[in-house]
Design a protein around this motif. Structure first.
Motif, short mmCIF file in Angstrom:
data_model
loop_
_atom_site.label_atom_id
_atom_site.label_comp_id
_atom_site.label_asym_id
_atom_site.label_seq_id
_atom_site.Cartn_x
_atom_site.Cartn_y
_atom_site.Cartn_z
N GLY A 121 61.61 37.68 45.91
CA GLY A 121 61.33 37.42 44.51
C GLY A 121 60.67 36.07 44.38
N GLY A 122 59.70 35.96 43.48
CA GLY A 122 59.00 34.69 43.36
C GLY A 122 58.07 34.64 42.18
N ALA A 123 57.13 33.69 42.23
CA ALA A 123 56.14 33.50 41.18
C ALA A 123 54.75 33.55 41.80
CB ALA A 123 56.36 32.17 40.47
N THR A 124 53.81 34.15 41.06
CA THR A 124 52.45 34.34 41.57
C THR A 124 51.43 33.94 40.51
OG1 THR A 124 53.12 36.15 43.04
CG2 THR A 124 50.79 36.06 42.40
N LEU A 125 50.38 33.27 40.95
CA LEU A 125 49.25 32.94 40.09
C LEU A 125 48.09 33.86 40.45
CD1 LEU A 125 47.89 31.03 38.01
CD2 LEU A 125 47.17 29.62 39.97
N LEU A 126 47.56 34.57 39.45
CA LEU A 126 46.45 35.50 39.65
C LEU A 126 45.21 34.94 38.97
CD1 LEU A 126 46.44 39.34 39.45
CD2 LEU A 126 44.86 38.05 38.00
N GLN A 127 44.08 34.92 39.70
CA GLN A 127 42.83 34.39 39.16
C GLN A 127 41.67 35.32 39.50
OE1 GLN A 127 42.15 31.48 37.20
NE2 GLN A 127 40.31 32.73 37.01
N PRO A 128 41.07 35.99 38.50
CA PRO A 128 39.87 36.80 38.75
C PRO A 128 38.74 35.94 39.32
CG PRO A 128 40.81 37.33 36.62
CD PRO A 128 41.53 36.11 37.10
N THR A 129 37.87 36.57 40.13
CA THR A 129 36.83 35.80 40.82
C THR A 129 35.41 36.23 40.48
OG1 THR A 129 36.91 37.32 42.70
CG2 THR A 129 38.32 35.38 42.81
N LYS A 130 35.21 37.43 39.94
CA LYS A 130 33.86 37.95 39.76
C LYS A 130 33.26 37.59 38.40
CE LYS A 130 33.03 40.14 43.65
NZ LYS A 130 31.89 39.81 44.50
N HIS A 131 33.32 36.31 38.03
CA HIS A 131 32.80 35.91 36.73
C HIS A 131 31.30 36.20 36.61
CE1 HIS A 131 36.30 32.82 36.28
NE2 HIS A 131 36.69 34.06 36.23
N SER A 132 30.53 35.82 37.61
CA SER A 132 29.07 35.90 37.53
C SER A 132 28.56 37.34 37.47
CB SER A 132 28.43 35.19 38.73
OG SER A 132 28.83 35.81 39.94
N ALA A 133 29.39 38.31 37.82
CA ALA A 133 28.94 39.71 37.84
C ALA A 133 29.10 40.38 36.48
CB ALA A 133 29.73 40.48 38.90
N ASN A 134 29.62 39.65 35.48
CA ASN A 134 29.93 40.26 34.19
C ASN A 134 29.02 39.80 33.07
OD1 ASN A 134 32.17 41.81 35.12
ND2 ASN A 134 33.38 39.95 35.21
N ASP A 135 27.76 39.45 33.38
CA ASP A 135 26.78 39.08 32.37
C ASP A 135 27.29 37.97 31.45
OD1 ASP A 135 24.98 40.99 33.30
OD2 ASP A 135 25.87 42.55 32.05
N GLY A 136 27.83 36.91 32.05
CA GLY A 136 28.28 35.76 31.27
C GLY A 136 29.71 35.85 30.79
N ILE A 137 30.39 36.96 31.04
CA ILE A 137 31.78 37.11 30.63
C ILE A 137 32.70 36.54 31.71
CG2 ILE A 137 33.63 38.73 30.09
CD1 ILE A 137 31.56 40.59 28.92
N PRO B 43 50.01 32.98 35.50
CA PRO B 43 51.16 33.24 36.35
C PRO B 43 52.01 34.41 35.86
CG PRO B 43 51.69 31.47 34.84
CD PRO B 43 50.28 31.91 34.51
N ALA B 44 52.81 34.96 36.76
CA ALA B 44 53.79 35.99 36.42
C ALA B 44 54.81 36.09 37.54
CB ALA B 44 53.12 37.36 36.21
N PRO B 45 56.04 36.53 37.23
CA PRO B 45 57.03 36.77 38.29
C PRO B 45 56.67 38.02 39.07
CG PRO B 45 57.92 37.43 36.18
CD PRO B 45 56.60 36.77 35.89
N THR B 46 56.89 37.99 40.38
CA THR B 46 56.60 39.14 41.23
C THR B 46 57.77 39.40 42.17
OG1 THR B 46 55.44 37.68 42.77
CG2 THR B 46 54.09 38.87 41.18
N ALA B 47 57.80 40.59 42.74
CA ALA B 47 58.85 40.95 43.70
C ALA B 47 58.28 41.96 44.69
CB ALA B 47 60.07 41.53 42.98
N SER B 48 58.91 42.03 45.85
CA SER B 48 58.51 43.02 46.85
C SER B 48 59.73 43.55 47.59
CB SER B 48 57.52 42.41 47.86
OG SER B 48 58.16 41.44 48.66
N VAL B 49 59.60 44.78 48.06
CA VAL B 49 60.61 45.41 48.92
C VAL B 49 59.88 45.94 50.14
CG1 VAL B 49 62.34 47.22 49.12
CG2 VAL B 49 62.02 46.05 46.93
N SER B 50 60.38 45.63 51.33
CA SER B 50 59.73 46.08 52.57
C SER B 50 60.71 46.85 53.43
CB SER B 50 59.21 44.87 53.37
OG SER B 50 58.24 44.16 52.66
N TYR B 51 60.19 47.87 54.10
CA TYR B 51 60.94 48.57 55.14
C TYR B 51 60.37 48.14 56.49
CZ TYR B 51 63.12 52.11 58.04
OH TYR B 51 63.84 52.74 59.01
N ASN B 52 61.23 47.62 57.36
CA ASN B 52 60.80 47.10 58.65
C ASN B 52 60.97 48.17 59.73
OD1 ASN B 52 60.50 44.48 57.42
ND2 ASN B 52 62.73 44.27 57.54
N PHE B 53 59.84 48.76 60.16
CA PHE B 53 59.89 49.73 61.24
C PHE B 53 60.32 49.05 62.54
CE2 PHE B 53 56.69 51.41 58.27
CZ PHE B 53 57.22 52.67 58.03
#
Length: 210
Positions: free
Chosen positions: A41-57, A63-73
């Protein structure tokens, strides 16, 4: 777009099966550490990168809280389900200023390879999988026809490192890249355009193995 998503899903699925097959090919597949599951469990910062591909948009991240569950083979190979526990809030801007806001909430399934022995203090890892992001709260054309976005889907790549604190507890830092494109609809009809997000995420968290 649909064919592209199917190709990405197929590649991600093949990668996960390849990792799983390699895991079962090793000995009996048992983990030397005896730890089958991992949760983070933790915190994550998400940042879009494709600004220049959106015609000036431009689309801001957040940030948002995130979580993961893993199965270890094995101690080195695992399958991870990762996602945001709340939405990432995005402010959309154009050349004339703020256009509106939108929210996203990604979830992803990945195969991962963890380097080194289970009791190493630092354990780097890499992963490859498939994600989709639920889009909500679109407020992109105030006072005009409603503008909505389709669900972005695509490949996700992960790099990270775990720092073992005890045999059970560990700290994690990771970065993820999500290939993420959304079709733009206005008044319920497709505009033939897409919003290219392709965000990076950076996250930190605390995990446990059992």
């Amino acid at each position: 777009m649909l064919k592209s998503n199917k190709r990405v899903l197929a590649l991600a699925t093949l990668a996960s099966f390849a990792l799983s097959s390699a895991a079962f090919a090793q000995d009996s597949g048992d983990t030397a550490s005896g730890k089958r599951f991992s949760v983070v469990g933790g915190a994550t910062l998400l940042q879009p990168t494709k600004h220049s591909a959106n015609d000036g948009i431009e689309v801001d991240g957040g940030p948002a809280p995130t979580a993961s569950v893993s199965y270890n083979f094995t101690d080195n190979i695992s399958a991870e389900l990762w996602g945001a526990l709340d939405t990432f809030d995005h402010r959309v801007k154009g050349n004339a200023g703020k256009i509106g806001t939108v929210e996203s909430q990604p979830i992803a399934l990945s195969g991962q390879y963890h380097f080194g022995q289970a009791d190493n203090t630092f354990r780097p890892f890499v992963g490859l999988g498939y994600h989709q992001s639920n889009i909500s709260g679109e407020d992109l054309n105030p006072g005009g026809d409603h503008v909505s976005l389709s669900t972005p889907k695509g490949a996700i790549g992960t790099v990270g490192v775990d720092m073992n604190i005890t045999p059970t507890w560990f700290a994690r830092a990771d970065a993820r890249y999500l290939r993420s494109r959304a079709d733009i609809n206005q008044a319920g009809a497709s505009t033939g355009q897409e919003l290219k997000l392709d965000p990076w995420t950076v996250g930190v968290g605390i995990g446990a193995r059992f």
